[in-house]
Design an enzyme around this catalytic site. Sequence first.
Site, PDB file in Angstrom:
ATOM      1  N   LYS A   1       1.404  52.187  49.142  1.00 41.27           N
ATOM      2  CA  LYS A   1       1.764  51.482  47.914  1.00 41.27           C
ATOM      3  C   LYS A   1       3.256  51.137  47.898  1.00 41.27           C
ATOM      4  O   LYS A   1       4.087  51.885  48.426  1.00 41.27           O
ATOM      5  CB  LYS A   1       1.401  52.363  46.719  1.00 41.27           C
ATOM      6  CG  LYS A   1       1.557  51.710  45.349  1.00 41.27           C
ATOM      7  CD  LYS A   1       1.068  52.680  44.273  1.00 41.27           C
ATOM      8  CE  LYS A   1       1.199  52.110  42.862  1.00 41.27           C
ATOM      9  NZ  LYS A   1       0.706  53.064  41.835  1.00 41.27           N
TER      10      LYS A   1
ATOM     11  N   SER B   1      -2.438  51.226  38.680  1.00 43.19           N
ATOM     12  CA  SER B   1      -1.467  50.316  39.266  1.00 43.19           C
ATOM     13  C   SER B   1      -1.578  50.196  40.778  1.00 43.19           C
ATOM     14  O   SER B   1      -0.941  49.347  41.382  1.00 43.19           O
ATOM     15  CB  SER B   1      -0.051  50.761  38.894  1.00 43.19           C
ATOM     16  OG  SER B   1       0.230  52.067  39.403  1.00 43.19           O
TER      17      SER B   1
ATOM     18  N   SER C   1      -3.798  55.617  37.922  1.00 48.34           N
ATOM     19  CA  SER C   1      -3.476  54.556  38.869  1.00 48.34           C
ATOM     20  C   SER C   1      -4.018  54.739  40.263  1.00 48.34           C
ATOM     21  O   SER C   1      -3.950  53.824  41.087  1.00 48.34           O
ATOM     22  CB  SER C   1      -1.953  54.355  38.925  1.00 48.34           C
ATOM     23  OG  SER C   1      -1.495  53.800  37.721  1.00 48.34           O
TER      24      SER C   1
END
Length: 488
Positions: free
Chosen positions: A82, A157, A181
């Site tokens: 990420k 996210s 997330s």
Amino acid sequence: MLQVMEATIPQLQAVLATNAITSRDLVALYLARIAAYDQQGPALNALSVINEKALADADRLDEERRSGTVRGPLHGIPIIIKDNFNTIGMQTAAGSRVLAGWMPPDDARLLIQLRAAGAIILAKSNMHEFARGISTIGSLFGATRNPYALERNPGGSSGGTAAAIAANFAAVGMGTDTCGSVRIPAAHNGLVGIRGTQGLVSRSGIIPLSHSMDIAGPIGRSVTDVAIVLDVIAGYDPADPQTAACVGHVPDSYTDALKLDGLHGARIGMLRELTVKVPEDEEVAAVIGAAAAELQAAGATVVEVSIPALRALLAYGDGGSSLLITQDFKADLNAYLAARPGAPVRSLAQVLALNQVDARVVQGLLDAEAVESRDSKFYLEQLALRNTMRDAVLVAMAEQQLNALAFPTIRRKANLIGLTQAGSNSALSAGSGLPALSVPCGVTADGVPVGLELLGRAWSEPLLLQYAFAYEQATGHRRAPDSTPPVF
């Protein structure tokens, strides 16, 4: 040539061990899929940058293998990270134009651990800007698409990681979970994602959202792959005092818990308060009802359970989670930037002054900037609320002799891109600090994946993995998306 579609880490290692293919070959195969489907084809827009050194890293690890050195199950395995993990030599922008092109001077602690285990960082993934949302939009990249329904969001996210792993762009990926997330993107993409007990893994070198609740975790196509990554990343980090709590609670290997009969004798409570709140939740609830029957068929005793105190606790700012994020973000981000003077911005105030953040993210940042200090009675009340929530869960589990709670990870299927995503149940784990895992449990009538969340007592990750593995193997709900078929 090896078909990388849906291949697990053990399957990849088995082929690598024969020398029939190399890690360089694996990297090339995954890069071919990325070229075909990320910016063209369905244009998932899942990835932010490709590691230009991935092939060289693969060559080095191939040479180690030829010389007789295999570091472990991740040796020579391509993974995706990420975009809020600090990565030397690669952009770390948290999905925001204000950090575009920035390369931090340090690697996140977890990245160091993954590289030491032999993982190849193939690419970094798009994310909801500054992790302030659950649909994966940002000023730097626009929106990421869900590979199962291209007009829908992939969750967030960590939506870029999830979309990429669902589309078989790498073997496994890393996300972060402040309030869902990791688990929400896993649910929306037919994947497994785990949020460990608060303190299980290091937060060092990750752009923060809330130090009170931030934690990283793996997202994979199988429980086995997630357990393998957890073996590498769990443990104490002197740079992150919170991780001292995990000492004595990390097993020799999480993979030891993976048993086909792992649900036999389990007593699981289906949590009524988190299954249906409004009529719009019924579509997902129907899938969860079928999952409850599958759990029982696999050997578990499933009982409906109610924790009335949760209604009030969760109604108050998502159990305090959203309020803590607002209270923490400015101070945490400013401290992160102060420790890295080469960053292109110095504070949240400067981020806002540049007027480049996606309009859908701005209000959350403004709310955080308005917080004058965390040294307040209000902030302490939110922290105390976490203990109240945890106690309510543990008392209910003790009274009903439950090993775990179960409920939909998110009560609504992935919404259309641009519309607000509702239905998150993620605050229970994030607010209480208790571990939770999302595992695929079926799809809606129109083929959108649904996730079943299992939540347990502190440090019960092995038990949650055991239950999820037995359920996964008994049901086989994981399916690759039709939008990204084999390239070769």
